[in-house]
Design a protein around this motif. Sequence first.
Motif, PDB file in Angstrom:
ATOM      1  N   VAL A  70      38.472  39.974  37.708  1.00 17.63           N
ATOM      2  CA  VAL A  70      37.587  39.948  38.866  1.00 17.63           C
ATOM      3  C   VAL A  70      38.211  40.772  39.981  1.00 17.63           C
ATOM      4  O   VAL A  70      39.374  40.556  40.343  1.00 17.63           O
ATOM      5  CB  VAL A  70      37.339  38.507  39.355  1.00 17.63           C
ATOM      6  CG1 VAL A  70      36.373  38.504  40.541  1.00 17.63           C
ATOM      7  CG2 VAL A  70      36.788  37.641  38.221  1.00 17.63           C
ATOM      8  N   ILE A  71      37.451  41.716  40.509  1.00 20.91           N
ATOM      9  CA  ILE A  71      37.910  42.560  41.622  1.00 20.91           C
ATOM     10  C   ILE A  71      37.056  42.229  42.830  1.00 20.91           C
ATOM     11  O   ILE A  71      35.837  42.435  42.815  1.00 20.91           O
ATOM     12  CB  ILE A  71      37.797  44.056  41.281  1.00 20.91           C
ATOM     13  CG1 ILE A  71      38.574  44.378  40.002  1.00 20.91           C
ATOM     14  CG2 ILE A  71      38.287  44.914  42.443  1.00 20.91           C
ATOM     15  CD1 ILE A  71      38.271  45.748  39.434  1.00 20.91           C
ATOM     16  N   ALA A  72      37.668  41.695  43.866  1.00 17.46           N
ATOM     17  CA  ALA A  72      36.954  41.349  45.094  1.00 17.46           C
ATOM     18  C   ALA A  72      37.064  42.515  46.068  1.00 17.46           C
ATOM     19  O   ALA A  72      38.155  42.861  46.510  1.00 17.46           O
ATOM     20  CB  ALA A  72      37.530  40.080  45.708  1.00 17.46           C
ATOM     21  N   GLY A  73      35.936  43.113  46.377  1.00 14.09           N
ATOM     22  CA  GLY A  73      35.916  44.262  47.276  1.00 14.09           C
ATOM     23  C   GLY A  73      35.462  45.512  46.558  1.00 14.09           C
ATOM     24  O   GLY A  73      36.158  45.994  45.668  1.00 14.09           O
ATOM     25  N   ALA A  74      34.301  46.047  46.925  1.00 18.82           N
ATOM     26  CA  ALA A  74      33.742  47.216  46.244  1.00 18.82           C
ATOM     27  C   ALA A  74      33.880  48.478  47.083  1.00 18.82           C
ATOM     28  O   ALA A  74      33.024  49.368  47.041  1.00 18.82           O
ATOM     29  CB  ALA A  74      32.275  46.973  45.887  1.00 18.82           C
ATOM     30  N   GLY A  75      34.965  48.553  47.856  1.00 22.52           N
ATOM     31  CA  GLY A  75      35.293  49.798  48.543  1.00 22.52           C
ATOM     32  C   GLY A  75      35.944  50.764  47.573  1.00 22.52           C
ATOM     33  O   GLY A  75      35.938  50.539  46.357  1.00 22.52           O
ATOM     34  N   VAL A  91      41.886  40.445  41.615  1.00 26.13           N
ATOM     35  CA  VAL A  91      42.466  41.515  42.431  1.00 26.13           C
ATOM     36  C   VAL A  91      41.757  41.501  43.779  1.00 26.13           C
ATOM     37  O   VAL A  91      40.524  41.586  43.850  1.00 26.13           O
ATOM     38  CB  VAL A  91      42.298  42.891  41.760  1.00 26.13           C
ATOM     39  CG1 VAL A  91      42.987  43.969  42.609  1.00 26.13           C
ATOM     40  CG2 VAL A  91      42.878  42.869  40.350  1.00 26.13           C
ATOM     41  N   TRP A  92      42.536  41.399  44.843  1.00 28.24           N
ATOM     42  CA  TRP A  92      41.963  41.288  46.191  1.00 28.24           C
ATOM     43  C   TRP A  92      41.975  42.651  46.874  1.00 28.24           C
ATOM     44  O   TRP A  92      43.003  43.154  47.298  1.00 28.24           O
ATOM     45  CB  TRP A  92      42.746  40.278  47.019  1.00 28.24           C
ATOM     46  CG  TRP A  92      42.049  39.914  48.294  1.00 28.24           C
ATOM     47  CD1 TRP A  92      42.351  40.366  49.546  1.00 28.24           C
ATOM     48  CD2 TRP A  92      40.935  39.039  48.441  1.00 28.24           C
ATOM     49  NE1 TRP A  92      41.471  39.816  50.471  1.00 28.24           N
ATOM     50  CE2 TRP A  92      40.595  38.996  49.814  1.00 28.24           C
ATOM     51  CE3 TRP A  92      40.176  38.279  47.530  1.00 28.24           C
ATOM     52  CZ2 TRP A  92      39.542  38.225  50.292  1.00 28.24           C
ATOM     53  CZ3 TRP A  92      39.120  37.508  48.023  1.00 28.24           C
ATOM     54  CH2 TRP A  92      38.822  37.495  49.389  1.00 28.24           C
ATOM     55  N   ALA A  93      40.787  43.265  46.957  1.00 26.87           N
ATOM     56  CA  ALA A  93      40.625  44.542  47.654  1.00 26.87           C
ATOM     57  C   ALA A  93      39.510  44.409  48.678  1.00 26.87           C
ATOM     58  O   ALA A  93      38.782  45.359  48.954  1.00 26.87           O
ATOM     59  CB  ALA A  93      40.307  45.653  46.658  1.00 26.87           C
TER      60      ALA A  93
END
Length: 446
Positions: A172-177, A269-271
């Motif tokens: 899971v990737i948080a943040g779609a920048g 992953v915190w992005a």
Amino acid sequence: MLQLEQLTLNIPDTTKPRVVIIGGGFGAVNLTKNLPDEQFQVVMLSKQNYHGFWPLLYQVATAGLEPESIAEPIRKLFDDHKDFHFRFTRVNSINPAAKTVSTVIGDVPYDYLVIATGTKSNYFGNEQIKQNAFGLKHLSDAINLRSQLLQSFEQANLTKNPEARRSLLNIVIAGAGPTGVELAGSLAEMRQHVLPRDYPGMDFREMNIYLVDGLDRVLPPMSPESSRHTHGYLEKLGVIIKLNKFVESYDGQTVKFKDGEEIRSQTLVWAAGVAGATIEGLPAETVERGRYLVNTFNQVQGFTDVFAIGDVAVMKSEKWPKGHPQVAQPAIQQGVHLAKNLVRKLRGDEWKPFSYFDKGSLAIVGRARAVADLPGKKSLSGFIAWVAWLFVHIYYLVGFRNKLIVMANWVYRFFTYQRGTRIIIQPYVNSEDKAAQEYVRLQTVD
């Protein structure tokens, strides 16, 4: 091991103006390059002894590049500067009244202070997510994430429990920048071309890559057209996109969203956001939303001898009411411009205000898939944007050796799809994950 009381900063006295720079990123490096060595003494303080090219961190995390290929020792960058002094230390606070910077091993007086500390991950006060999620801001973060991913694949190959295997393979990737998008695309290509060869007995259709964002589109900083192209590229690669979605908690095992949905995953992953890496000592009114308020000369509000540049600075204008974007170009340009203004001050010339030239934005989604927003509201996508992305990143990468290594890696991957750094040098173990601790212990016992 020496004790702290035995250490000293050991900075030579000088009759020249001393510029103390906190940080070693794009702004700090370009400021130092443009300060004449015969006119200024430069003291750089950083808790990292290297300058890193952070736009490529995700490629280190996904085993595409070696960590050393996107970093260069700071001392090497300035080995021809006779009055440049780098000190590997953490800064504790600033005392503007005494004009000193306090570090863990002593104080440094300054004539001019430049804060170029960049950003840190913003967890919005959620300590549980901070404890269990993976950030991607430093080389150590990328190495830890790479170890976590490779360990998860190895463990998934060993387990007979379908639920445990899915939890290991869900990412899971948080943040779609840009960071989230590029990481998701890289993982999707890895799933398609690399992992089936490494683990021929596994069905990687069980591996789900989730890209989550609280806004209504991917790549919010870029144009709607680039967002639309990127969304399509990611869907073709099999990335599951969840928009208008907020992560509420993560205990290392389950990602919980505010709408009640849950995803079992060993890797979050915190992005999802950054905040300026501010330092204690300056008045609270100089900081707005984690960034120092500066004027058009990059002077921190209320000070004439304290400056902030790059991501940690917010310079408001009619065109940029929230400040410049927190990317490399404003930091590079502000570093160069501030150096020129400090030289002007020595000559007694009038300072010139900073004006940002927006060279555009780029994001890569995968092989021959990229988007670009250019000056004049023009956009590119596909192969042309991908070539532009490759050229720009090679151009701004520091060090000729690094340029050659990265280019060679990319050419090799273009023809083979292989990634040569799929090695677990230092196993990553979350301090709260007892099962992972036991697994690593069994694998590393003599």
